[in-house]
Design an enzyme around this catalytic site. Structure first.
Site, mmCIF file in Angstrom:
data_model
loop_
_atom_site.group_PDB
_atom_site.id
_atom_site.type_symbol
_atom_site.label_atom_id
_atom_site.label_comp_id
_atom_site.label_asym_id
_atom_site.label_seq_id
_atom_site.Cartn_x
_atom_site.Cartn_y
_atom_site.Cartn_z
ATOM 1 N N LYS A 1 -20.174 -5.796 -26.628
ATOM 2 C CA LYS A 1 -20.446 -5.881 -28.072
ATOM 3 C C LYS A 1 -19.580 -6.925 -28.757
ATOM 4 O O LYS A 1 -20.047 -7.603 -29.665
ATOM 5 C CB LYS A 1 -20.341 -4.521 -28.743
ATOM 6 C CG LYS A 1 -18.959 -3.943 -28.797
ATOM 7 C CD LYS A 1 -19.003 -2.548 -29.416
ATOM 8 C CE LYS A 1 -17.617 -1.966 -29.488
ATOM 9 N NZ LYS A 1 -17.615 -0.510 -29.321
ATOM 10 N N ARG B 1 -15.519 11.074 -34.162
ATOM 11 C CA ARG B 1 -16.565 10.088 -34.366
ATOM 12 C C ARG B 1 -17.824 10.736 -33.782
ATOM 13 O O ARG B 1 -18.121 11.875 -34.135
ATOM 14 C CB ARG B 1 -16.203 8.727 -33.749
ATOM 15 C CG ARG B 1 -16.946 7.578 -34.448
ATOM 16 C CD ARG B 1 -16.614 6.209 -33.874
ATOM 17 N NE ARG B 1 -17.216 5.993 -32.567
ATOM 18 C CZ ARG B 1 -17.141 4.852 -31.895
ATOM 19 N NH1 ARG B 1 -16.466 3.827 -32.395
ATOM 20 N NH2 ARG B 1 -17.711 4.710 -30.708
HETATM 21 C C1 LIG Z 1 -16.804 -0.192 -28.354
HETATM 22 C C2 LIG Z 1 -16.998 0.963 -27.468
HETATM 23 C C3 LIG Z 1 -16.394 0.976 -26.206
HETATM 24 C C4 LIG Z 1 -15.472 -0.129 -25.729
HETATM 25 O O1 LIG Z 1 -14.247 -0.010 -26.392
HETATM 26 P P1 LIG Z 1 -13.007 -0.962 -26.037
HETATM 27 O O2 LIG Z 1 -11.871 -0.350 -26.788
HETATM 28 O O3 LIG Z 1 -13.380 -2.309 -26.493
HETATM 29 O O4 LIG Z 1 -12.810 -0.881 -24.573
HETATM 30 C C5 LIG Z 1 -16.644 2.062 -25.386
HETATM 31 N N1 LIG Z 1 -17.433 3.075 -25.780
HETATM 32 C C6 LIG Z 1 -18.032 3.102 -26.986
HETATM 33 C C7 LIG Z 1 -18.897 4.260 -27.343
HETATM 34 C C8 LIG Z 1 -17.826 2.051 -27.869
HETATM 35 O O5 LIG Z 1 -18.421 2.075 -29.071
#
Ligand SMILES: *Cc1c(COP(=O)(O)O)cnc(C)c1O
Length: 364
Positions: A36, A131
């Site tokens: 992302k 969340r």
């Molecule tokens: C963004 C996200 C991740 C990755 O998180 P990082 O801290 O960049 O490793 C993993 N799981 C979900 C659900 C996310 O939204």
């Protein structure tokens, strides 16, 4: 070369990814590479795949579609619960999605039936960060109803911590997730192939030698791209923290007083703290601002201190050193600054790799 620009070193990202994939493999955990913050860049996704991630994950269906258009065939997971308005696109382009709402899973089932596909579902569980997630007490009921839906395959369960409230993954909450996996399997006489423990915030726990239980996958973004763990933002040993840098250009360089004069009211971005009086300073303006990145998340090079920012101007003190206009300044973005820069149409993305003769522009 055009500024501002993100310079993205694919070899360093590949090194970071391979290092973590190998460390976690020895603990029985595979890595879903999260794209992302890469805006679904096929070049960056390719580097993660070459380094051995088992799947790609993204929170936006648009990014997954970008990667599919580039003919990436890796398994892809939508890691945010789908919008009802996007279920058709999700079923068409993502193999698996993370889910917390039966209404959504039911619509995914209808969309999958219409196109004769199977869609994989991972149920996300709330374990304290507040969340996304199904409350643990509601999981059994959700599983029962999910299993009745045609063209839906329950792949597993997962959780996400350390994102909204900063709740740290630890032996206790990870053991809770493992226990839930065991209990669902026993109750419904099935096998959950995925128990996804979390994000880069899980690395300390996963590599501490603690019992990993049923956790067999982590979803990593920040650690691969920036070489840091997000709980304390410490560099991870053996990883590059400068795989991605942000380069911007000086447009004004003057000696000015350090304090403003005139009556002080709010600025375009709200009230500011009064400036400290440091006498006259070398005030330099760099052509990047809040429209392009998160200025609070930029680490400047030595000798440069960020004083403030507006939409289009970053104001720095260059410590009695005049920095001529046209000079390029290289910053280290944190995750927030990186995500904003990646999504800004004003910031060019330049992907470099040792195998390339010259940097090639990418994304746009
Ligand atoms: C963004 C996200 C991740 C990755 O998180 P990082 O801290 O960049 O490793 C993993 N799981 C979900 C659900 C996310 O939204």
């Amino acid at each position: 070369m055009t500024t501002p620009r993100l310079e993205i070193d694919l070899d360093k990202i590949q090194h970071n990814t391979r290092t973590l994939v190998e460390m976690l493999a020895s603990r029985g955990i595979s890595v879903t590479g999260v794209t992302k913050a890469a805006l679904g860049s096929p070049e960056m996704a390719g580097a993660l795949l070459r380094a051995g991630v088992s799947a790609l994950g993204d929170s936006r269906i648009e990014n997954i579609e970008t990667m599919r258009l580039a003919r990436l065939t890796a398994p892809m997971t939508l890691i945010r619960t789908p919008m009802l308005s996007q279920v058709n696109r999700v079923v068409e382009h993502a193999d698996v999605s993370f889910n917390t709402e039966l209404d959504v899973i039911s619509k995914l089932s209808s969309a999958a039936q219409k196109t004769r596909r199977m869609h994989g579902v991972v149920l996300m569980i709330e374990l304290g960060d507040l969340r996304e997630g199904i409350m643990p007490g509601d999981l059994e009921d959700t599983v029962r109803k999910t299993l009745r839906l045609p063209n839906i395959a329950l792949k597993g369960i997962g959780t996400n911590l350390a994102c909204r409230s900063g709740v740290s993954p630890d032996s206790k909450n990870m053991a809770d997730l493992s226990a839930l996996a065991d209990s669902i399997e026993a109750t419904f006489n099935l096998k959950l192939s995925v128990v996804s423990g979390g994000n880069s915030g899980n690395l300390q726990w996963a590599l501490s030698g603690a019992e990993t239980g049923r956790i067999n996958d982590l979803r990593l973004g920040e650690a691969l791209l920036l070489g840091r763990e997000p709980l304390h933002r410490q560099p991870i040993e053996g990883l590059y923290t400068d795989a991605i840098t942000l380069v911007a250009e000086v447009i004004e360089s003057k000696v000015k007083p350090s304090q403003p004069w005139g009556e002080i009211a709010e600025t375009a971005f709200g009230a500011t703290a009064p400036a400290a009086d440091r006498g006259r300073i070398s005030q330099t303006i760099i052509a990047i601002g809040r429209q392009d990145t998160d200025p609070d998340g930029l680490e400047p090079p030595p000798g440069i201190e960020i004083l403030g920012a507006s939409s289009d101007h970053l104001i720095v003190d260059s410590s009695n050193r005049r920095v001529p206009v046209g000079t390029e300044i290289t910053f280290q973005p944190n995750y927030s600054a990186l995500v904003r820069a990646m999504t800004s149409p004003f910031v060019a993305k330049v992907v470099k790799s040792r195998s390339d003769a010259a940097p090639v522009p990418a994304c746009q």
